[in-house]
Design a protein around this motif. Structure first.
Motif, PDB file in Angstrom:
ATOM      1  N   CYS A  50     -17.576 -58.741 -14.327  1.00 51.96           N
ATOM      2  CA  CYS A  50     -17.799 -57.616 -13.418  1.00 51.96           C
ATOM      3  C   CYS A  50     -18.536 -58.081 -12.167  1.00 51.96           C
ATOM      4  O   CYS A  50     -19.632 -58.622 -12.252  1.00 51.96           O
ATOM      5  N   LEU A  52     -19.982 -56.417  -9.922  1.00 47.57           N
ATOM      6  CA  LEU A  52     -21.133 -55.612  -9.488  1.00 47.57           C
ATOM      7  C   LEU A  52     -22.350 -55.798 -10.400  1.00 47.57           C
ATOM      8  O   LEU A  52     -23.432 -55.300 -10.081  1.00 47.57           O
ATOM      9  N   CYS A  53     -22.172 -56.488 -11.523  1.00 46.63           N
ATOM     10  CA  CYS A  53     -23.325 -56.739 -12.397  1.00 46.63           C
ATOM     11  C   CYS A  53     -24.263 -57.741 -11.726  1.00 46.63           C
ATOM     12  O   CYS A  53     -23.801 -58.755 -11.200  1.00 46.63           O
ATOM     13  N   HIS A  91     -24.574 -52.047 -16.317  1.00 50.20           N
ATOM     14  CA  HIS A  91     -23.113 -51.932 -16.381  1.00 50.20           C
ATOM     15  C   HIS A  91     -22.729 -50.671 -17.149  1.00 50.20           C
ATOM     16  O   HIS A  91     -22.867 -50.610 -18.367  1.00 50.20           O
ATOM     17  N   HIS A 130     -18.008 -50.021 -13.457  1.00 50.73           N
ATOM     18  CA  HIS A 130     -19.415 -50.170 -13.031  1.00 50.73           C
ATOM     19  C   HIS A 130     -19.738 -49.137 -11.943  1.00 50.73           C
ATOM     20  O   HIS A 130     -19.213 -49.195 -10.832  1.00 50.73           O
TER      21      HIS A 130
HETATM   22 ZN    ZN Z   1     -20.914 -54.485 -14.183  1.00 52.30          ZN
END
Ligand code: ZN
Length: 294
Positions: A50, A52-53, A91, A130
């Motif tokens: 991911c 955006l984590c 998340h 996310h």
């Molecule tokens: Zn994430």
């Protein structure tokens, strides 16, 4: 990555289409190919790290803590001259219901120079797993500057009291609802009414939201019927790589492929919007159901 992205914005080609009382812009932006063609089925999503984590962010990426669990990041694949991604630090799935207050708070904090927007998990979010918002400089989307005249020409007040006004807007290619208020509680209450009316048997109604705060909030809700128009799935001549999200509904259609951008015309724009948003008839039924709720 970011400097390449922002530099490439200077080379963006634009076409402006005059629809009388409003305009739509088409942009050729090759930097958006990844976002526009993103595979967002659950297998593809679970197979990729991911982006955006916090643990997967580039080491150079700095963050500003803004509201609650939300952090503000530079978007390295920009559409706007100033483009931020605003994810939570944990998340969890992209769902608006419990987050609408945070959206209003973020918009309040960023102020009148930014529009904050939300793409539903099936309406253009490239990270549906996310939770995140985005923000871009106000004035970039056509709806930013045309809002008042669009509301004057196409809007109808469907609810109003001294604190809050809800408007339905029909007849400018994408039918939408807007709530205006400087009372956060009122705006949330109205939003939930709309959400409930749109809700079907799914995680959340298909929608995009654009918000701006300038002495009061204006929260524009664009109910959707579809994630992507048929053009996205065609082969050969009929194919146009377009995956409409909040910015497109805000009046700036993003085309990452030049061959698509070259062929774009008013009929195609009209057809794209027609496919992914409610028809006047269907939209009026939504408004009737909303009025019944009052
Ligand atoms: Zn994430």
């Amino acid at each position: 990555m970011a400097s390449d992205g922002y530099r490439s914005l200077q080379e963006i080609q634009k076409k402006i289409f005059d629809f009388g009382k409003f305009t739509i812009e088409a942009h050729f932006n090759p930097g958006r190919i990844i976002s526009s063609s993103a595979k967002v089925d659950s297998k593809s999503i679970s197979d990729r790290p991911c982006f955006l984590c916090p643990k997967n962010l580039p080491p150079e990426q700095k963050a500003l803590k803004i509201v609650g669990e939300y952090i503000l990041l530079v978007n390295p694949f920009p559409i706007f001259d100033k483009h931020f991604t605003i994810p939570v630090v944990t998340h969890r799935p992209q769902l608006i219901y419990k987050e609408i207050e945070s959206m209003l708070d973020i918009s309040f904090m960023l102020g009148s120079k930014y529009s904050v927007f939300y793409n539903g998990p099936k309406c253009g979010a490239s990270a549906p797993d996310h939770l995140h918002f985005q923000a871009g400089n106000f004035g970039y989307m056509k709806i930013d500057s045309e809002y008042e005249s669009i509301v004057n020409s196409f809007g109808q007040t469907i609810q109003s009291n001294e604190k809050c006004r809800t408007i339905s807007v029909t007849g400018c290619l994408r039918n939408f609802l807007s709530i205006e208020s400087n009372d956060k509680k009122e705006i949330i209450k109205e939003f939930y009414k709309i959400y409930d009316v749109l809700m079907k048997d799914e995680d959340e109604p298909l929608l995009n939201i654009i918000c701006r705060y300038d002495e009061k909030w204006r929260l524009m809700i664009f109910p959707r019927t579809k994630h992507r128009p048929s053009h996205f799935f065609e082969e050969g001549e009929g194919k146009y790589l377009i995956s409409p999200a909040a910015v497109d509904l805000g009046g700036v259609l993003i085309f990452p492929r030049e061959e698509d951008f070259k062929r774009i015309n008013k009929e195609l724009i009209t057809d794209i919007f027609k496919q992914v948003t409610f028809s006047d008839d269907e939209f009026n039924k939504i408004i009737n159901r909303l009025n019944d709720k009052k």
